[in-house]
Scaffold this motif. Sequence first.
Motif, PDB file in Angstrom:
ATOM      1  N   VAL A 104       0.839  -1.198   0.000  1.00 17.11           N
ATOM      2  CA  VAL A 104       0.000   0.000   0.000  1.00 17.11           C
ATOM      3  C   VAL A 104       0.874   1.249   0.000  1.00 17.11           C
ATOM      4  N   SER A 162       0.524   3.791  -3.096  1.00 17.40           N
ATOM      5  CA  SER A 162       0.061   5.149  -2.837  1.00 17.40           C
ATOM      6  C   SER A 162       1.120   6.177  -3.230  1.00 17.40           C
ATOM      7  N   ARG A 203      -5.120   5.691  -5.068  1.00 16.46           N
ATOM      8  CA  ARG A 203      -5.932   6.084  -3.916  1.00 16.46           C
ATOM      9  C   ARG A 203      -7.125   5.145  -3.703  1.00 16.46           C
ATOM     10  N   GLN A 204      -7.573   4.483  -4.745  1.00 19.87           N
ATOM     11  CA  GLN A 204      -8.733   3.600  -4.680  1.00 19.87           C
ATOM     12  C   GLN A 204      -8.253   2.151  -4.830  1.00 19.87           C
ATOM     13  N   PHE A 205      -8.472   1.326  -3.806  1.00 19.47           N
ATOM     14  CA  PHE A 205      -7.925  -0.025  -3.772  1.00 19.47           C
ATOM     15  C   PHE A 205      -9.019  -1.081  -3.726  1.00 19.47           C
ATOM     16  N   ARG A 229      -6.896  -3.767   4.960  1.00 17.02           N
ATOM     17  CA  ARG A 229      -7.785  -2.760   5.563  1.00 17.02           C
ATOM     18  C   ARG A 229      -6.994  -1.852   6.515  1.00 17.02           C
ATOM     19  N   LEU A 263      -4.602   0.515   4.590  1.00 19.05           N
ATOM     20  CA  LEU A 263      -5.341   1.579   3.912  1.00 19.05           C
ATOM     21  C   LEU A 263      -5.862   2.616   4.914  1.00 19.05           C
ATOM     22  N   ARG A 298      -3.511   5.226   6.116  1.00 14.65           N
ATOM     23  CA  ARG A 298      -3.172   6.300   5.170  1.00 14.65           C
ATOM     24  C   ARG A 298      -4.412   7.030   4.647  1.00 14.65           C
ATOM     25  N   LEU A 327      -6.887   5.897   2.961  1.00 12.50           N
ATOM     26  CA  LEU A 327      -7.163   5.467   1.596  1.00 12.50           C
ATOM     27  C   LEU A 327      -8.406   4.583   1.585  1.00 12.50           C
ATOM     28  N   SER A 328      -9.002   4.400   0.408  1.00  8.88           N
ATOM     29  CA  SER A 328     -10.298   3.727   0.309  1.00  8.88           C
ATOM     30  C   SER A 328     -10.170   2.283  -0.176  1.00  8.88           C
ATOM     31  N   LEU A 329     -10.895   1.374   0.508  1.00 17.58           N
ATOM     32  CA  LEU A 329     -11.101   0.013   0.010  1.00 17.58           C
ATOM     33  C   LEU A 329     -12.427   0.015  -0.740  1.00 17.58           C
TER      34      LEU A 329
END
Length: 365
Positions: free
Chosen positions: A144, A148, A153-155, A173, A176, A179, A181-183
């Motif tokens: 990640v 990043s 940004r979208q994972f 999870r 993310l 940081r 960031l989005s799952l």
Amino acid sequence: MAVFLCSGAAHADLRVVQIAPLSGPLADTGKLLRQGAELAFREANDKGGVQGQKVVLESLDDGYKVEETVRLAREVARRPDKPVALLGLVGTGNMAALLKQGVVDELGLPIVGVRTGAVNLRQPGHPLVFHLRASYESEMDKLVEMASAIGSRQFAVFYQDDPFGQDGLESARKALAKRNLSLVASAGYAKNTTQVDAAVDTLLKASAVQAIVMASNTQATAAFVQAYRARGGVAQLYALSVNNDREIVERIGAERARGLGIVQVVPFPFSGVMPLAREYQKALGRRHPEAQPTVTGMEGFIYGKVLLEALRRAGPQATRDAVVKALEGAPFELGGHVVDFSPQSHEGSQFVELTIIGAGGKLMR
């Protein structure tokens, strides 16, 4: 099936048992771990062994099936002439079953090197189990972090639906969330299969996915990469260290595999300057001149080297307690790669780096 590997097996004083897949979807993993450990043992035997005793590796095939791992381990536990240690077990669910069902205690032997990074097998750990690879949590954090850093940004997560994959999903999870960031999506597949079509459908339908991290084993990873790319998927793909880059390339071709990021938990086996890598390459060249270095073979070599040094430190009477004490003692310096256990921690290495499959299927740093 049992496979005896080092020369002089009939007269060996020190016997080590590996329980691992030598058939089934992870056969290549079990065989390469065996090859690497066998290289270390044979090199040592040619120089007089350990305290003048030869070391023999016996490999038992569990086919990556949990019930077979348990059955074979219980057979070893009942033997009147127990080995000095177990080495190179494979699988989160397989190891978890040995612990949950009390088989590790029945064995009463140190287990050196397990092909899993599951956090729940380490925290808390077991006094007889010694881990030589970083956790999946550390691997996912590195994946990640790197993804990043180049703008993702979208994972999404593709995972094996068992304790291994679920550990990877949870680790993703955490990495993310750390940081912000989005799952965006996650999708699983059944263990011991390559039934990935439903997961491909799910992740293709998810909007704006920029990176997919995969807590999956080699054959399923290869199947996913092939199907996802064939259907127009454009997200950057990353895989955990349990994946064999060579087998992925063989299965789907160098061009389809190109660009796949794979995190590694052992030093780069193709290095021309690192002493450990050069030692591994020379041993492989002597024993298997037709073979190429592999990451998994390097991992098995490290398992063998650590156990050999522990047996040396344990002295002429390599009892369980003596071997455990030796493992928990001074750090193991393996030619540029350090393994360091203690009575409080049986996680011997935190080494993590990212590699990528490049042009021609070549693994690159």
